[in-house]
Write a protein that holds these residues in place. Structure first.
Motif, PDB file in Angstrom:
ATOM      1  N   PRO A 547      35.407  -6.029  33.038  1.00 14.31           N
ATOM      2  CA  PRO A 547      34.227  -5.155  33.007  1.00 14.31           C
ATOM      3  C   PRO A 547      34.591  -3.802  32.398  1.00 14.31           C
ATOM      4  O   PRO A 547      35.675  -3.266  32.643  1.00 14.31           O
ATOM      5  N   VAL A 548      33.699  -3.283  31.585  1.00 15.71           N
ATOM      6  CA  VAL A 548      33.910  -1.988  30.944  1.00 15.71           C
ATOM      7  C   VAL A 548      32.982  -0.963  31.587  1.00 15.71           C
ATOM      8  O   VAL A 548      31.763  -1.144  31.618  1.00 15.71           O
ATOM      9  N   HIS A 549      33.576   0.090  32.126  1.00 15.79           N
ATOM     10  CA  HIS A 549      32.810   1.189  32.721  1.00 15.79           C
ATOM     11  C   HIS A 549      33.232   2.486  32.050  1.00 15.79           C
ATOM     12  O   HIS A 549      34.433   2.785  31.967  1.00 15.79           O
ATOM     13  N   ALA A 550      32.273   3.240  31.581  1.00 10.80           N
ATOM     14  CA  ALA A 550      32.543   4.516  30.912  1.00 10.80           C
ATOM     15  C   ALA A 550      33.559   4.342  29.794  1.00 10.80           C
ATOM     16  O   ALA A 550      34.470   5.164  29.610  1.00 10.80           O
ATOM     17  N   GLY A 551      33.460   3.221  29.061  1.00 11.49           N
ATOM     18  CA  GLY A 551      34.309   2.987  27.898  1.00 11.49           C
ATOM     19  C   GLY A 551      35.709   2.521  28.203  1.00 11.49           C
ATOM     20  O   GLY A 551      36.566   2.533  27.310  1.00 11.49           O
ATOM     21  N   ALA A 552      35.982   2.083  29.412  1.00 12.31           N
ATOM     22  CA  ALA A 552      37.339   1.660  29.753  1.00 12.31           C
ATOM     23  C   ALA A 552      37.311   0.533  30.780  1.00 12.31           C
ATOM     24  O   ALA A 552      36.374   0.423  31.579  1.00 12.31           O
ATOM     25  N   ALA A 553      38.360  -0.302  30.738  1.00 13.75           N
ATOM     26  CA  ALA A 553      38.556  -1.340  31.746  1.00 13.75           C
ATOM     27  C   ALA A 553      39.495  -0.808  32.818  1.00 13.75           C
ATOM     28  O   ALA A 553      40.385   0.007  32.544  1.00 13.75           O
ATOM     29  N   ALA A 554      39.305  -1.256  34.057  1.00 13.29           N
ATOM     30  CA  ALA A 554      40.137  -0.784  35.167  1.00 13.29           C
ATOM     31  C   ALA A 554      41.582  -1.215  34.961  1.00 13.29           C
ATOM     32  O   ALA A 554      41.867  -2.384  34.680  1.00 13.29           O
ATOM     33  N   MET A 555      42.516  -0.295  35.109  1.00 10.62           N
ATOM     34  CA  MET A 555      43.930  -0.564  34.878  1.00 10.62           C
ATOM     35  C   MET A 555      44.443  -1.675  35.780  1.00 10.62           C
ATOM     36  O   MET A 555      45.207  -2.547  35.349  1.00 10.62           O
ATOM     37  N   HIS A 556      44.024  -1.680  37.036  1.00  6.36           N
ATOM     38  CA  HIS A 556      44.482  -2.712  37.972  1.00  6.36           C
ATOM     39  C   HIS A 556      44.024  -4.089  37.507  1.00  6.36           C
ATOM     40  O   HIS A 556      44.789  -5.066  37.586  1.00  6.36           O
ATOM     41  N   ASP A 557      42.778  -4.198  37.056  1.00  4.11           N
ATOM     42  CA  ASP A 557      42.264  -5.485  36.578  1.00  4.11           C
ATOM     43  C   ASP A 557      43.103  -5.996  35.415  1.00  4.11           C
ATOM     44  O   ASP A 557      43.435  -7.192  35.341  1.00  4.11           O
ATOM     45  N   VAL A 558      43.443  -5.111  34.502  1.00  6.35           N
ATOM     46  CA  VAL A 558      44.210  -5.509  33.322  1.00  6.35           C
ATOM     47  C   VAL A 558      45.605  -5.965  33.711  1.00  6.35           C
ATOM     48  O   VAL A 558      46.090  -7.012  33.270  1.00  6.35           O
ATOM     49  N   ARG A 559      46.279  -5.185  34.547  1.00  5.50           N
ATOM     50  CA  ARG A 559      47.641  -5.553  34.949  1.00  5.50           C
ATOM     51  C   ARG A 559      47.668  -6.877  35.690  1.00  5.50           C
ATOM     52  O   ARG A 559      48.566  -7.702  35.481  1.00  5.50           O
ATOM     53  N   THR A 560      46.706  -7.094  36.560  1.00 11.89           N
ATOM     54  CA  THR A 560      46.645  -8.351  37.306  1.00 11.89           C
ATOM     55  C   THR A 560      46.441  -9.526  36.364  1.00 11.89           C
ATOM     56  O   THR A 560      47.082 -10.579  36.501  1.00 11.89           O
ATOM     57  N   ALA A 561      45.557  -9.367  35.385  1.00  6.69           N
ATOM     58  CA  ALA A 561      45.289 -10.447  34.440  1.00  6.69           C
ATOM     59  C   ALA A 561      46.506 -10.761  33.585  1.00  6.69           C
ATOM     60  O   ALA A 561      46.818 -11.935  33.329  1.00  6.69           O
ATOM     61  N   LEU A 562      47.217  -9.737  33.142  1.00  9.37           N
ATOM     62  CA  LEU A 562      48.416  -9.965  32.337  1.00  9.37           C
ATOM     63  C   LEU A 562      49.455 -10.753  33.118  1.00  9.37           C
ATOM     64  O   LEU A 562      50.110 -11.659  32.584  1.00  9.37           O
ATOM     65  N   ALA A 563      49.612 -10.420  34.393  1.00 15.86           N
ATOM     66  CA  ALA A 563      50.564 -11.157  35.230  1.00 15.86           C
ATOM     67  C   ALA A 563      50.097 -12.597  35.431  1.00 15.86           C
ATOM     68  O   ALA A 563      50.907 -13.534  35.376  1.00 15.86           O
ATOM     69  N   ASP A 564      48.793 -12.784  35.672  1.00 16.89           N
ATOM     70  CA  ASP A 564      48.255 -14.138  35.851  1.00 16.89           C
ATOM     71  C   ASP A 564      48.487 -15.004  34.611  1.00 16.89           C
ATOM     72  O   ASP A 564      48.672 -16.222  34.722  1.00 16.89           O
ATOM     73  N   CYS A 565      48.432 -14.376  33.441  1.00 20.05           N
ATOM     74  CA  CYS A 565      48.591 -15.106  32.177  1.00 20.05           C
ATOM     75  C   CYS A 565      50.050 -15.219  31.747  1.00 20.05           C
ATOM     76  O   CYS A 565      50.331 -15.716  30.639  1.00 20.05           O
ATOM     77  N   ASP A 566      50.979 -14.773  32.588  1.00 15.62           N
ATOM     78  CA  ASP A 566      52.414 -14.866  32.319  1.00 15.62           C
ATOM     79  C   ASP A 566      52.833 -14.062  31.100  1.00 15.62           C
ATOM     80  O   ASP A 566      53.826 -14.381  30.433  1.00 15.62           O
ATOM     81  N   LEU A 567      52.102 -13.001  30.781  1.00 17.21           N
ATOM     82  CA  LEU A 567      52.472 -12.142  29.670  1.00 17.21           C
ATOM     83  C   LEU A 567      53.572 -11.167  30.094  1.00 17.21           C
ATOM     84  O   LEU A 567      53.575 -10.681  31.224  1.00 17.21           O
ATOM     85  N   ILE A 568      54.483 -10.903  29.193  1.00 15.23           N
ATOM     86  CA  ILE A 568      55.577  -9.974  29.442  1.00 15.23           C
ATOM     87  C   ILE A 568      55.151  -8.598  28.947  1.00 15.23           C
ATOM     88  O   ILE A 568      54.829  -8.425  27.773  1.00 15.23           O
ATOM     89  N   THR A 569      55.124  -7.635  29.839  1.00 16.52           N
ATOM     90  CA  THR A 569      54.674  -6.280  29.471  1.00 16.52           C
ATOM     91  C   THR A 569      55.854  -5.321  29.379  1.00 16.52           C
ATOM     92  O   THR A 569      56.957  -5.616  29.820  1.00 16.52           O
TER      93      THR A 569
END
Length: 569
Positions: A547-569
């Protein structure tokens, strides 16, 4: 905000491998650090059942090394190799045949496979070499009652219009697919090693896969980080892994023939025929009444002249000559797993089913596209080894569902015997009238998506588990709906961020190798929301929606999704 990239032809890369006719020398084994990076699954042995170490004589054989060894140069293996090559992963393809297949039963390229060819910049070549089929004509024949019902049709192109850039089907034989893919691979510096057959496969825990291979120059070894078995229903690789191939072989015998001078067929359409005893589908191959005829013969293995004479009489099919004929029985089988350690099965090596619906070759092409992108993600350091578990978790359910669906359809339409023939005679006129009417309703687009294989959904979690926030959007798990603007971006074969009407900043936690966000116009069909930031995988499937609010996605949502997708950050 960034604009979509402009596609350029892929750079030609040179494999680190020497062809077997050249001098090949042993190389240093994988380092301890490389071995340490292998997943627990890869540390399992993938040896042949005997599990014996290589003999001293074998260790003296010429050795080639690569990231991925592909066994089998059919459409599945060649697709895997091309995707890997395009993504910079060293790959070697071997096949015991002398060259591409000349005669094949697989003949149809469905919409989703055309989308993959388009991602690789090859769709135009397929279209230029194919015979398009916009629909299916359904007609009943009766030699006993003198009935010839009015022919009716199913408009596949209409069912799929607006949902894929490639509505309808392309009649493009397996041999043509192989010729195209093998030629492109060779042109880009990755020729297939023909007349090279797999003899045995083994790996000690924590070590690369090692294959013993026969070649025109004698036996040799190939060492690879991963191995893909794409060597068909009688897969040597599957046998080497000790995996079963559970299922059944149907009692029915199907026949296939290439015919010339066939009359009374629609232009640019498939044709289904229901006779008193037999059922057939005709595929247009070119001018002059050139068609591929596939029909249910019965429960015995026929001679060519007998089978063609019976088909002519029962189905009302006239022709001038037959170029090719074969008879076969239908198998419905699937391996218990598509992965064992560093070894994977794809295409017919992992699953076979009825030819009804023209799904088999397409499922193999999509297996290959999926697996190759996963391997490339891990090889490039973008994903953890755990991401490789997604291949079996996502593609095996697709194969199992397809086997179940085609088996049911086979039972309704193509069973041998007098009872089944009687039911077909009773149902044929109803089908000819009712099926087109049903498909002219809202059921049509749904059925068109199943036939075209672009409705496949990969579930992020088991059915009983709560759906994660990243997957609450219905678009997640589906291939990204194609729009007039996003095809060019997808040809990059990269992880990407997309918006469709939203104004979203790039999240700070996104790795640098994830491209975007690319800002596209709103989806006119409403499949993609205007208030979302989408994470798209290299294979074109939507991995997450933020979800985009005020032109940005929530940082926690992004980090959680990256971990779920097994992406290396």
């Amino acid at each position: 905000m960034t604009t979509p990239p402009v596609s350029t032809p892929p750079a030609t890369t040179t494999s680190a491998l020497s062809p077997p006719s050249a001098t090949a020398t042993d190389r240093e084994p994988a380092s301890a650090a490389d071995r340490e990076s292998a997943s627990a699954a890869e540390r399992e042995s993938v040896t042949a059942p005997a599990g014996e170490p290589a003999t001293a004589a074998e260790t003296d054989l010429p050795l080639l090394e690569t990231d991925v060894l592909v066994v089998g140069a059919g459409p599945t293996g060649l697709m895997a190799a091309l995707v890997l090559a395009r993504r910079g992963v060293s790959t070697l393809v071997i096949d015991s045949k002398a060259g591409p297949t000349r005669e094949s039963r697989a003949i149809v390229v469905q919409a989703r496979s055309m989308e993959i060819y388009d991602q690789l910049g090859l769709a135009r070549e397929v279209i230029d070499g194919a015979v398009p089929a916009q629909g299916i004509q359904i007609r009943a024949e009766s030699t006993s009652g003198g009935l010839r019902s009015r022919a009716s049709g199913v408009d596949i192109e209409r069912m799929q219009a607006g949902r894929t850039p490639f509505p309808g089907v392309q009649i493009f034989e397996q041999s043509r697919n192989e010729e195209l893919l093998a030629r492109v691979l060779a042109d880009e510096g990755h020729p297939v090693l023909w007349r090279h057959g797999l003899e045995s496969l083994g790996a000690a825990p924590g070590e690369p896969v090692e294959a013993l291979v026969t070649s025109p120059d004698g036996p040799m070894r190939i060492r690879a980080r991963w191995c893909i078995g794409a060597d068909g229903a009688s897969s040597t690789m599957r046998h080497e892994l000790g995996l079963s191939f559970d299922g059944i072989t149907d009692d029915a015998t199907f026949c296939v023939a290439d015919l010339h001078g066939v009359t009374g067929l629609p232009d640019n359409a498939l044709a289904a025929r229901f006779g008193d005893e037999k059922f057939a589908i005709l595929f247009p191959l070119g001018p002059g009444g050139h068609v591929r005829l596939i029909w249910l013969h019965g429960d015995e293995h026929p001679e060519q002249e007998t089978a063609l004479a019976e088909a002519r009489a029962d189905l009302g099919i006239d022709y001038d000559r037959a170029d090719w004929f074969s008879a076969y029985r239908v198998h419905h089988r699937i391996a218990p797993s598509f992965r064992q350690g560093a070894a994977f099965l794809a295409g017919d090596a992992g699953h076979v089913h009825s030819p009804l619906g023209g799904q088999g070759m397409n499922t193999g092409l999509q297996d290959a596209h999926h697996l190759a992108n996963l391997l490339a993600d891990v090889a490039s350091g973008h994903c953890t080894e755990a991401a490789l578990d997604r291949y079996d978790g996502e593609r095996r359910p697709v194969a199992a569902t397809l086997i179940s669906a085609t088996d049911r359809a086979f039972g309704l339409i193509a069973r041998p015997g007098r009872g089944a023939a009687f039911l077909r005679r009773r149902a044929r006129d109803v089908m000819a009238e009712l099926v087109p009417r049903l498909l002219d309703t809202r059921l049509g687009p749904y059925a068109g998506g199943l036939l075209g294989q672009y409705r496949i959904r990969y579930h992020p979690v088991p059915a009983e588990a709560p759906v994660p926030l990243r997957a609450a959007d219905p678009a997640v798990g589906l291939r990204l709906p194609p729009t007039a603007e996003n095809a060019e971006a997808l040809r990059a074969l990269t992880w990407q961020l997309h918006t469709y009407g939203a104004d979203a900043a790039r999240p700070a936690s996104i790795p640098a190798w994830v491209e975007g966000p690319f800002a596209f116009s709103p989806d006119v069909h409403g499949r993609l929301r205007t208030d979302r930031l989408y994470l798209v995988r290299p294979d074109g499937f939507v991995a997450a929606s933020f979800p985009v609010h005020a032109g940005a996605a929530a940082m926690h949502d992004v980090r959680t999704a990256l971990a779920d997708c097994d992406l290396i950050t």
